[in-house]
Design a protein around this motif. Sequence first.
Motif, short mmCIF file in Angstrom:
data_model
loop_
_atom_site.label_atom_id
_atom_site.label_comp_id
_atom_site.label_asym_id
_atom_site.label_seq_id
_atom_site.Cartn_x
_atom_site.Cartn_y
_atom_site.Cartn_z
N CYS A 146 -2.87 14.11 0.44
CA CYS A 146 -4.11 13.72 -0.24
C CYS A 146 -4.25 12.20 -0.33
CB CYS A 146 -4.16 14.33 -1.63
SG CYS A 146 -4.29 16.13 -1.65
N PHE A 147 -3.14 11.51 -0.56
CA PHE A 147 -3.18 10.05 -0.67
C PHE A 147 -3.13 9.34 0.69
CE2 PHE A 147 -1.06 10.34 -5.11
CZ PHE A 147 -2.30 10.56 -5.68
N ARG A 148 -3.04 10.14 1.76
CA ARG A 148 -2.94 9.58 3.11
C ARG A 148 -1.77 8.58 3.23
NH1 ARG A 148 -7.53 10.70 6.12
NH2 ARG A 148 -9.31 11.50 4.93
N VAL A 149 -0.63 9.04 2.81
CA VAL A 149 0.57 8.21 2.91
C VAL A 149 0.97 8.07 4.37
CG1 VAL A 149 3.03 8.07 2.32
CG2 VAL A 149 1.37 8.84 0.61
N ARG A 150 1.07 6.83 4.82
CA ARG A 150 1.31 6.55 6.24
C ARG A 150 2.58 7.21 6.75
NH1 ARG A 150 0.33 1.43 9.47
NH2 ARG A 150 1.76 1.55 11.23
N VAL A 206 0.84 -1.20 0.00
CA VAL A 206 0.00 0.00 0.00
C VAL A 206 0.88 1.25 0.00
CG1 VAL A 206 -1.64 1.35 1.36
CG2 VAL A 206 -1.99 -1.12 1.06
N SER A 207 1.93 1.26 0.84
CA SER A 207 2.83 2.41 0.88
C SER A 207 3.53 2.61 -0.46
CB SER A 207 3.88 2.22 1.98
OG SER A 207 3.31 2.35 3.26
N LEU A 258 2.56 1.70 -3.45
CA LEU A 258 1.62 2.14 -4.48
C LEU A 258 1.34 3.64 -4.35
CD1 LEU A 258 -0.07 0.88 -6.79
CD2 LEU A 258 -1.96 0.69 -5.16
N LYS A 259 1.04 4.08 -3.14
CA LYS A 259 0.72 5.49 -2.93
C LYS A 259 1.92 6.39 -3.20
CE LYS A 259 -2.93 4.79 0.56
NZ LYS A 259 -3.33 5.07 1.96
N CYS A 312 1.19 13.49 -0.84
CA CYS A 312 1.22 12.50 0.25
C CYS A 312 0.07 12.73 1.22
CB CYS A 312 2.56 12.57 0.99
SG CYS A 312 3.94 11.89 0.05
N ALA A 367 2.74 6.77 -6.95
CA ALA A 367 1.84 7.71 -7.63
C ALA A 367 2.22 9.15 -7.32
CB ALA A 367 0.39 7.43 -7.21
N ALA A 368 2.46 9.44 -6.03
CA ALA A 368 2.83 10.80 -5.63
C ALA A 368 4.17 11.22 -6.25
CB ALA A 368 2.90 10.90 -4.11
#
Length: 517
Positions: free
Chosen positions: A500-504, A445-446, A448-449, A498, A452-453
């Motif tokens: 907006c995508f809620r990157v942990r 998940v990390s 992927l996000k 980051c 994209a960013a």
Amino acid sequence: MSTNKSIAKSAGIIGLATLLSRVLGFVRDIMFAALFGTGINAQAFIVAFRIPNLMRDLIGEGATNSAVVPVLVEELNLKGKEAFWSLANILLKLVLIILCALTAIGFLLSKPIVLALAPGFIENSLKFDTAVVLTRAMFPYLIFIGFAAYGMGVLNSLKHFTVPAFGQGLLNISLILCMFIWRQDITGLAVGVLAGGILQALSQVPVLLRSGMLFTQRGFFHPQVKKIFRLLLPRVFGSGIYQINVFVATALASIGRIVGEGAVAALYFSNRIMQLPLAIFAIALAQASLPELSGYVVNKQDREFSLSINFLLRSVFFLLLPAASGLAALSGPLTKVLLQRGAFGSYSTGITASALFYCSFGLLSYGAIKILVNGFYAMQDTKTPVKLAAVSLAANIAFSIAFMFKLKVGGLALAGSLAGALNAVMLFLVLKKKAGTFYEGMLFVSLLKITAASAMTGVVSYWVYSFSLKSMPPRGAFSIAALFLAICAAIAFYAIACYCFRVREFEELRSWISRKR
């Protein structure tokens, strides 16, 4: 979480020191490029300096990471400080004997070593002879930098990172001063290398003494020394495989009629630029985490080990993916602003920018490899990384031959990036099998996000640079301003993306900053 904070804090110290060293390194490289460009003296020095650096990695810093730190940590945890220093003292004597012997051998065999490393140089007797003279002059550097690496290993085992980290900048300071003194005399750089090695070695001594070291241990035997050398031998082969990768790239780059003149220097300069984010973030994290990971293995804390690897890989994703995207998007402007002056003309900029563009594709892989290999070292398994590195070597040779005719020096850089990606994937799969789990869902998940960013950040940085340059007069100072605006815009956009995508990892960073306030 507290352990992750400790690792992050130590990595921050190492990263800050590395940043200072790399800034000095850029000043050094800018002066070097302006004085020597990508010509005969530049290529001869790069080849000559690569040889003692190879030996340093084999029995210096590489040995420290793979064999010395895990065993010293084990000795400290299980038997206490007295046993720790007894082992460290005996190890020092053995290290110095080996370093002196290798230096003597290297001095005597300088000609065949240069011939093996850069066979294309034989077509130009001046280039070949200059490389041989510089190699002989710089081989004693191995003794001093080897001692510095030993001191770093001992102090890192005690979780003391500051002085070893900041000592790395002394070589760059020495080289800068020698270029001011000798200007276009390439032998002055050899003097700078030796002086830098001496300074870096001496900087470790006061801290070692304050930490409790006494140079009084008699004898050359200790039961753990055998274990260190047993762990070290596969690491030497593994580092040898890595250096063969470097040799392959250097040897192929030395064939100017295929990849173009100056390719050896272009690969060097592009690698120096790429190494900045790699050293500040990935290498700092790896160096800071090895004592903790080794402690988890000794104390059989399997869950903590897996969670730390997970944290370290996510941190590498978060820090290196946007850097890779930015390097790819701004490879040309970065090379031009940093290096194009004096003897480093537009041709040198073009070939270096091409190499940097393709090198950027491997940045994430190189960072992940640093973390994953440390996982094996913490388990005192130095054989598995060697086997996987051999597969990567074969792939690198095949890729290099496939790409060099079409993409020239860029093809050699792309081959290294693809081989690095293959190595990282293999290391991850095998280490996961040994550890059980790295909580792959969280990692995916990390990744992927952040991917994209980062991709959008690269596009924004290129657009801002192009738009800014069109809006300004075509002068050098305005190119620097346009590049600065592009980098600032990229950082700001990456933070927004980051969020907006809620990157942990971004949320963890914001939370940490809030608590500090």
